[in-house]
Design a protein around this motif. Structure first.
Motif: not given
Length: 364
Positions: A61-67, A71-73, A205-208, A220-221
């Motif tokens: 299992l790996r967390v997809p990049r977009l989520p 989450a960082q944003g 999400f705009g900042g990301v 992204a953070f």
């Protein structure tokens, strides 16, 4: 159509669905257990530990990049919301003292990180990021962008959070009765203004998106955090981050770190555990000495001074300070200033120390 046509696809997807189900259930159980014990950052640590359990046992299992970027944003906006305007007046009044204390703490933590990196106890600049006094979530996110091992950084940061929270509780109990210091009840679905929530999501999400387009390290953070802090600080927006949204973001971040753990990483952390604990205790002792100096030279209440200089665990320190007879504004202002300085100087210090280490290794 015959069911047998779909059986191969079902067999391929069933283990993945089963693993995600196990991950979700185990994350919820561990987070609830840690919350019950009153441990800070339980909503992050529970999913991270659950991910580590599956990661060490070989899950794919790996967390997809977009989520993960989303989450960082959200976490960047959460940190921005913690920068309170009322602390500015106190900082302007006593800024030389604040900056001197913060500079001493950052210098001590950087020295400890440099010594561990120079001894090659941990790879690269991992020890530098892991030794940073506070901003644990931010240090994990930025460390990965600058080439450190975020898994070991998380291990160091949250082990120190546990030590600091336990020590602060014991010290507070020694001076005053802080037995009433309990975590506030979590309101998962509070009433929110839909427009404010939507604006917060747009900023996050705009900042990301801007951070990814600019190819800025940890953009992204950092970009959502800076954008939200400016808008929030000038009173242009009200950041709305309900607990369910933060819990999802914590879980995504925790899974992305925990699932990256392997048996090899775990063995490395276990081998380095004595040195990591020694560095944590050394930083705590240095911070306690700073507190004694503040009490002696500036007449600050000893408990106020100790809680102000505690290296990390800002949320637990806030709870203990709020239930004790201390100068809460001073405690949180100094904690916040150090938090911001660590965020700003972390990348530069890590790169500087990495350059120094490379030179020393080449000349050796």
């Amino acid at each position: 159509m015959p069911l047998s046509r779909y059986l191969p696809a079902m067999r391929r997807h069933l283990p993945v669905l089963l693993h995600w189900t196990v991950l979700l259930v185990l994350s919820a159980l561990l987070a609830a257990l840690l919350e019950w014990f009153g441990l800070p950052a339980a909503l992050l640590l529970g999913p991270m530990l659950a991910g580590a359990v599956l990661g060490v046992n070989g899950t794919a299992l790996r967390v997809p990049r977009l989520p993960y970027w989303g989450a960082q944003g959200i976490i960047g906006c959460m940190i921005a919301a913690a920068v309170h305007a009322e602390f500015l007046g106190l900082f302007l009044e006593r800024w030389p003292l604040f900056l001197a204390v913060v500079a001493a703490t950052v210098a001590a933590s950087s020295t400890l990180g440099w010594l561990m990196s120079r001894s090659r106890i941990l790879p690269g600049t991992t020890a530098v990021w892991g030794s940073s006094p506070g901003a644990a979530s931010a240090m994990m996110l930025m460390s990965e962008a600058y080439g450190a091992d975020a898994r070991l950084v998380a291990f160091m940061q949250y082990l120190r959070v546990v030590f600091v929270a336990a020590a602060a509780s014991l010290v507070a109990r020694f001076w005053v009765d802080a037995s009433g210091a309990t975590l506030p009840a979590i309101v998962w679905f509070p009433p929110v203004d839909p427009a404010s929530l939507l604006l917060t999501l747009v900023i996050a999400f705009g900042g990301v998106a801007l951070g990814r387009l600019a190819r800025f390290p940890a953009g992204a953070f950092l970009l959502p955090m800076v954008l939200a802090a400016l808008l929030n600080g000038f009173g242009l927006v009200e950041l709305v981050l309900p607990e369910w949204l933060l819990a999802i973001s914590y879980a995504v971040l925790g899974w992305s770190i925990g699932l990256g753990f392997t048996r090899q990483i775990l063995r490395h952390a276990a081998r380095a555990l004595p040195q990591i604990v020694a560095s944590i205790l050394a930083l705590m002792a240095f911070s306690a000495a700073l507190a004694a100096l503040l009490a002696w030279q500036f007449g600050i209440d000893p408990l106020t001074a100790y809680l102000s200089t505690s290296p990390g665990g800002m949320d637990s320190v806030a709870i203990i300070a709020a239930s004790s007879d201390v100068d809460l504004a001073f405690v949180m202002a100094l904690q916040t200033v150090r938090f911001l300085v660590v965020l700003l100087l972390g990348p530069f210090l890590a790169r500087f120390i990495a350059d120094q280490l490379q030179r020393s290794h080449r000349s050796a």
